[in-house]
Design an enzyme around this catalytic site. Sequence first.
Site, PDB file in Angstrom:
ATOM      1  N   GLU A   1      -2.008  15.127  12.641  1.00 59.59           N
ATOM      2  CA  GLU A   1      -2.939  14.230  12.844  1.00 59.59           C
ATOM      3  C   GLU A   1      -2.892  13.442  13.880  1.00 59.59           C
ATOM      4  O   GLU A   1      -1.916  13.047  14.139  1.00 59.59           O
ATOM      5  CB  GLU A   1      -2.580  13.000  11.524  1.00 59.59           C
ATOM      6  CG  GLU A   1      -2.710  13.882  10.164  1.00 59.59           C
ATOM      7  CD  GLU A   1      -2.137  12.696   9.099  1.00 59.59           C
ATOM      8  OE1 GLU A   1      -2.769  12.787   8.013  1.00 59.59           O
ATOM      9  OE2 GLU A   1      -1.249  11.764   9.414  1.00 59.59           O
TER      10      GLU A   1
ATOM     11  N   CYS B   1      -5.710   4.867  13.967  1.00 60.16           N
ATOM     12  CA  CYS B   1      -6.337   6.170  14.488  1.00 60.16           C
ATOM     13  C   CYS B   1      -7.947   5.963  14.012  1.00 60.16           C
ATOM     14  O   CYS B   1      -8.673   6.730  14.513  1.00 60.16           O
ATOM     15  CB  CYS B   1      -5.542   7.282  13.608  1.00 60.16           C
ATOM     16  SG  CYS B   1      -5.774   7.218  11.908  1.00 60.16           S
TER      17      CYS B   1
ATOM     18  N   ASP C   1      12.688  17.400  20.825  1.00 60.56           N
ATOM     19  CA  ASP C   1      12.533  18.835  20.677  1.00 60.56           C
ATOM     20  C   ASP C   1      13.800  19.451  19.744  1.00 60.56           C
ATOM     21  O   ASP C   1      13.246  20.562  19.284  1.00 60.56           O
ATOM     22  CB  ASP C   1      12.749  19.346  22.153  1.00 60.56           C
ATOM     23  CG  ASP C   1      11.679  19.026  23.096  1.00 60.56           C
ATOM     24  OD1 ASP C   1      10.824  18.777  22.391  1.00 60.56           O
ATOM     25  OD2 ASP C   1      11.799  19.384  24.301  1.00 60.56           O
TER      26      ASP C   1
ATOM     27  N   ARG D   1       0.776  -1.195  -0.099  1.00 56.64           N
ATOM     28  CA  ARG D   1      -0.010   0.012   0.086  1.00 56.64           C
ATOM     29  C   ARG D   1       0.899   1.250   0.004  1.00 56.64           C
ATOM     30  O   ARG D   1       0.474   2.251  -0.587  1.00 56.64           O
ATOM     31  CB  ARG D   1      -0.959  -0.131   1.166  1.00 56.64           C
ATOM     32  CG  ARG D   1      -1.647   0.932   1.825  1.00 56.64           C
ATOM     33  CD  ARG D   1      -2.509   0.864   3.065  1.00 56.64           C
ATOM     34  NE  ARG D   1      -2.895   1.895   3.512  1.00 56.64           N
ATOM     35  CZ  ARG D   1      -3.646   1.978   4.607  1.00 56.64           C
ATOM     36  NH1 ARG D   1      -4.009   0.751   5.306  1.00 56.64           N
ATOM     37  NH2 ARG D   1      -4.146   2.981   4.949  1.00 56.64           N
TER      38      ARG D   1
ATOM     39  N   GLY E   1       1.862  15.716  19.665  1.00 54.55           N
ATOM     40  CA  GLY E   1       1.517  16.665  18.778  1.00 54.55           C
ATOM     41  C   GLY E   1       1.242  18.072  19.376  1.00 54.55           C
ATOM     42  O   GLY E   1       1.696  19.289  18.736  1.00 54.55           O
TER      43      GLY E   1
ATOM     44  N   GLY F   1       0.125  10.979  19.083  1.00 56.62           N
ATOM     45  CA  GLY F   1      -0.918  11.248  19.985  1.00 56.62           C
ATOM     46  C   GLY F   1      -0.627  12.789  20.489  1.00 56.62           C
ATOM     47  O   GLY F   1      -0.240  13.547  19.741  1.00 56.62           O
ATOM     48  N   ASP F   2      -0.890  12.802  21.789  1.00 54.46           N
ATOM     49  CA  ASP F   2      -0.735  14.181  22.512  1.00 54.46           C
ATOM     50  C   ASP F   2       0.513  14.942  22.360  1.00 54.46           C
ATOM     51  O   ASP F   2       0.724  16.007  22.271  1.00 54.46           O
ATOM     52  CB  ASP F   2      -1.041  14.252  24.050  1.00 54.46           C
ATOM     53  CG  ASP F   2      -2.831  13.670  24.173  1.00 54.46           C
ATOM     54  OD1 ASP F   2      -3.307  13.968  23.030  1.00 54.46           O
ATOM     55  OD2 ASP F   2      -2.773  13.580  25.371  1.00 54.46           O
TER      56      ASP F   2
ATOM     57  N   GLU G   1      -8.547   7.162  24.516  1.00 53.24           N
ATOM     58  CA  GLU G   1      -8.302   6.166  23.298  1.00 53.24           C
ATOM     59  C   GLU G   1      -7.342   4.857  23.964  1.00 53.24           C
ATOM     60  O   GLU G   1      -6.212   5.375  24.193  1.00 53.24           O
ATOM     61  CB  GLU G   1      -7.596   7.134  22.482  1.00 53.24           C
ATOM     62  CG  GLU G   1      -7.072   6.373  21.109  1.00 53.24           C
ATOM     63  CD  GLU G   1      -6.122   7.336  20.496  1.00 53.24           C
ATOM     64  OE1 GLU G   1      -5.527   7.940  20.780  1.00 53.24           O
ATOM     65  OE2 GLU G   1      -6.248   7.207  19.095  1.00 53.24           O
TER      66      GLU G   1
ATOM     67  N   ASN H   1       2.367   2.791  14.398  1.00 50.08           N
ATOM     68  CA  ASN H   1       1.189   1.857  14.075  1.00 50.08           C
ATOM     69  C   ASN H   1       1.300   1.629  12.446  1.00 50.08           C
ATOM     70  O   ASN H   1       0.997   0.502  12.007  1.00 50.08           O
ATOM     71  CB  ASN H   1      -0.098   2.396  14.280  1.00 50.08           C
ATOM     72  CG  ASN H   1      -0.652   3.597  13.782  1.00 50.08           C
ATOM     73  OD1 ASN H   1      -0.035   4.521  13.572  1.00 50.08           O
ATOM     74  ND2 ASN H   1      -1.952   3.615  13.706  1.00 50.08           N
ATOM     75  N   TYR H   2       1.795   2.733  11.699  1.00 53.72           N
ATOM     76  CA  TYR H   2       2.043   2.676  10.390  1.00 53.72           C
ATOM     77  C   TYR H   2       3.391   3.252  10.090  1.00 53.72           C
ATOM     78  O   TYR H   2       3.286   4.302   9.440  1.00 53.72           O
ATOM     79  CB  TYR H   2       0.821   3.221   9.476  1.00 53.72           C
ATOM     80  CG  TYR H   2      -0.338   2.545   9.415  1.00 53.72           C
ATOM     81  CD1 TYR H   2      -0.605   1.420   8.365  1.00 53.72           C
ATOM     82  CD2 TYR H   2      -1.670   2.754  10.351  1.00 53.72           C
ATOM     83  CE1 TYR H   2      -1.871   0.884   8.486  1.00 53.72           C
ATOM     84  CE2 TYR H   2      -2.683   2.009  10.226  1.00 53.72           C
ATOM     85  CZ  TYR H   2      -2.854   1.013   9.254  1.00 53.72           C
ATOM     86  OH  TYR H   2      -4.129   0.421   9.310  1.00 53.72           O
TER      87      TYR H   2
END
Length: 414
Positions: free
Chosen positions: A247, A281, A213, A117, A232, A229-230, A374, A152-153
């Site tokens: 995302e 997600c 950082d 993919r 971001g 996740g957070d 989540e 996860n990907y």
Amino acid sequence: MAGTAVFAELVDEDGAFKYYSYGEWKKSSSGKSVAIINPTTRQPQFKVQACTQQEVDKLMDEAKTAQKSWAKTPLWKRAELLHKAAALLKEHKVAIADCLVKEIAKPAKDAVTEAVRSGDLVSYCAEEGVRILGEGKFLIPLGVILAIPPFNYPVNLAVSKIAPALIAGNSIVLKPPTQGAVAALHMVHCFHLAGFPKGLISCVSGKGSEIGDFLTMHPIVNCISFTGGDTGIAISKKAGMIPLQMELGGKDACIILEDADLDLAASNIVKGGFSYSGQRCTAVKVVLVMESVANALVDKVKAKVVKLTVGPPEDDCDITPVVTESSANFIEGLVMDAKQKGATFCQEYRREGNLIWPLLLDNVRPDMRIAWEEPFGPVLPVIRITSVEEGIHHCNASNFGLQVQQLNRSLTVY
Ligand SMILES: NC(=O)C1=CN([C@@H]2O[C@H](COP(=O)(O)OP(=O)(O)OC[C@H]3O[C@@H](n4cnc5c(N)ncnc54)[C@H](OP(=O)(O)O)[C@@H]3O)[C@@H](O)[C@H]2O)C=CC1
Ligand SMILES: O=C(O)[C@H](O)COP(=O)(O)O
């Protein structure tokens, strides 16, 4: 399989995977490496370099220089190289998939699918670039793009940043997730073999908490494309005045109304909620069902959950170990909170190491953490509602906003 044949040059004499800079695989001068733990065996599987700030500075400079001539490279030439990389990704799908199985416990067939993919996506981006130019529009590059994908990907969500950036004339600095880094390095090698100019693509390894950082606040970076996740949220507060593509996490709701096709709904809930053990997600992360059909729906879902196979990714099981022990502990915390507050357990809670058996929690109420948080694991809460407005209110009250699916006979909304 990983590190053998064409990928042998990625590994140093200590067995650690090298980082990629100026068209070469390099050992970090830090002398340090980061271990990647196999989620299934819970033993160290691979090692990657812990890159230094000086190494990051150097490859950022190289990325800045390389981008200038890449932006002048004809679009057909950029597309040609992307198509080559896509073909190489597909050619090496088994080696890439082998890493995904060992690093993130992705079921074997899904791991191959991710590699294929990813190749398709790279080709698609090349085609889109040419099509946009054909419409008489211009692609304006931003400069140096910092790409940070999640575990996860690690391949697919990396190329979904890399390929659009490259076709538009940008250069790329990739920081792959620690779990999934070796699969990502294999993917980068496919771009290397395709023959992109030196310095255009770099890949830095190291723990996000240590090198993150420095990367995200680096003055040479012109744009950050982040999926995760957070973390971001923290990045968005620290980054300078540059475009950010974020995302982030989700609590994707599935609303089931009275006239829904319950067999179809049950199939979609199980597929959506439990594929890759809920670590997507886009996974269904909460079911909001009308009280009048709730018993029937829960029975149908239960009947399907019991058929899910549980075990190692090598056996292509439906449910495989979650990515880390801390992730499994977090999921368990949500389950125990729901238990203490009176949720109905449709199956017995079972865990061995990082492997958590699929669990449907009925009669979940808003005071339970699982109603809002989540899990990123194979645990799915069911909240019974008495009106569609109540379901919509729950979705709107969430901190997340990724996607919603509503099922009744006349309407399916994503
Ligand atoms: N909206 C979407 O399209 C998608 C969202 N997701 C979300 O991703 C999450 C799961 O992925 P996960 O990998 O655990 O997410 P994380 O936010 O933990 O990590 C994402 C990436 O950020 C890196 N990172 C960690 N700390 C920093 C830092 N301080 N600065 C810069 N980078 C850093 C990580 O590296 P390292 O591994 O080294 O820590 C990793 O590469 C879920 O919340 C899921 O919903 C997932 C897929 C798609
Ligand atoms: O991380 C994710 O969940 C992916 O971006 C979504 O891919 P999928 O819905 O095809 O699994």
